[in-house]
Enzyme design. Structure first.
Site, PDB file in Angstrom:
ATOM      1  N   TYR A   5     -10.455  14.933 -10.318  1.00 55.66           N
ATOM      2  CA  TYR A   5      -9.641  14.202 -10.963  1.00 55.66           C
ATOM      3  C   TYR A   5      -8.615  15.195 -11.524  1.00 55.66           C
ATOM      4  CZ  TYR A   5      -9.763  11.015 -14.984  1.00 55.66           C
ATOM      5  OH  TYR A   5      -8.790   9.987 -15.614  1.00 55.66           O
ATOM      6  N   ASP A  25       1.138  -1.441   0.333  1.00 56.49           N
ATOM      7  CA  ASP A  25      -0.026  -0.011  -0.066  1.00 56.49           C
ATOM      8  C   ASP A  25       1.337   1.145   0.439  1.00 56.49           C
ATOM      9  OD1 ASP A  25      -1.313   1.911   0.883  1.00 56.49           O
ATOM     10  OD2 ASP A  25      -2.767   1.137   1.877  1.00 56.49           O
ATOM     11  N   LYS A  74      -4.608  14.927 -12.038  1.00 58.76           N
ATOM     12  CA  LYS A  74      -4.147  14.718 -13.678  1.00 58.76           C
ATOM     13  C   LYS A  74      -3.323  15.343 -13.135  1.00 58.76           C
ATOM     14  CE  LYS A  74      -6.023  10.415 -13.331  1.00 58.76           C
ATOM     15  NZ  LYS A  74      -4.999   9.360 -13.109  1.00 58.76           N
TER      16      LYS A  74
END
Length: 304
Positions: free
Chosen positions: A174, A74, A178
């Site tokens: 989002y 993780d 990015k």
């Protein structure tokens, strides 16, 4: 013939499926030893609850001609990442390629939903998975990568810098995630370049990942059946295409010319001459601007 990456060691962080798996397999096909990480294992699935596992990816790397080593991890846990890098240092004494492809946000963003209406916990979780994990991994892995000159860091994102600058991407969270990864590569380029290493941002095009194929109810062998419903899906590409982009970068003695740059699988195919598995060279980001976003009918002529 000697494999171009024989003797090289790579870490593909986030290699369970999608682009990460394609990248790991192509690095293996080029002869590299590839450590592949993810949270989905044969013993325990992540919250995606999908069948792909990091062990499966390692097996595919080995079948391709490299050596795949699965390490469940993780990347939000610095102790796990530190242990991972310590293991690579102990077993290999080097790290030549670091690919940060950690994502995990497919179920967390809401299309075209403004910030104040978007689930806040999901949005913040997305940012942690997509941004914080990359920083944690680079923090611990870069000292090992810098032991030898010529190291390569690939920050995998969605969209080129030019495209994302001019287009709203899905949602506030989002879009921010990015854009942040693009900027990471730019910043790392400034920090790594004078120390003999190279950092780039790399985006696939419209990726025929396992999740995307399932979404359209098709398989890789019949993916064109989805075109009746989604005609522009004709420009899509396999995860191995972006994998070949990474393998080409890693084998390029002059890769430093791309330091800090935003790159795409389609753009690098023109530079290095590789193709997707079907022999085509899809150039999705040019197609999106010139065909799909321009409102033209789907037609990939000249774009693959």
């Amino acid at each position: 013939m000697t494999a171009p990456l024989e003797g090289k060691v790579a870490l593909v962080a986030g290699a369970t499926r999608g682009a990460g798996r394609g990248i790991a397999v192509e690095l293996g096909a080029a002869g590299a030893t590839v450590y592949v990480t993810g949270r989905s294992t044969r013993a325990r699935r992540s919250e995606y609850d999908r069948p792909e596992t990091v062990e499966d990816t390692a097996d595919l790397v080995t079948e391709a001609g490299g050596r795949g080593i699965a390490v469940p991890a993780d990347h939000l846990d610095p102790a796990q990442v530190r242990a991972l890098v310590d293991r690579i240092a102990r077993e290999q004494g080097r790290l030549d390629v670091l690919v940060n492809d950690i994502w995990g946000g497919e179920t967390l963003f809401e299309w075209e939903t403004p910030l104040w209406e978007h689930d806040l916990d999901n949005g913040l979780r997305l940012l942690r998975l997509a941004v914080e994990t990359h920083a944690v991994t680079s923090h611990h892995a870069l000292p090992l990568l810098l032991r030898r000159p010529g190291g390569l860091v690939v920050e995998v994102t969605d969209g080129t810098a030019d495209y994302n600058r001019d287009h709203y991407r899905v949602s506030f969270f989002y879009d921010l995630a990015k854009a942040s990864v693009l900027r990471m590569a730019f910043a790392l380029g400034h920090e790594l370049g004078p120390r003999g290493a190279t950092a780039v941002a790399l985006t696939p095009g419209w990726l025929r990942s396992e999740i995307m194929l399932d979404h359209y109810g098709v398989r890789e062998d019949n993916w064109r059946d989805a075109l009746e419903r989604v005609p522009h899906f004709a420009i899509s590409e396999t995860p191995r295409y972006v994998g070949r982009a990474v393998a080409a970068l890693a084998a390029d003695p002059d890769v430093a010319r791309f330091n800090g740059a935003s790159l795409s699988s389609g753009g690098l195919a023109r530079v290095y001459g590789f193709t997707d598995l079907d022999g085509s060279r899809p150039d999705a980001w040019r197609y999106l601007v010139e065909v799909q976003d321009a409102g033209k009918p789907a037609d990939t002529t000249g774009y693959r």
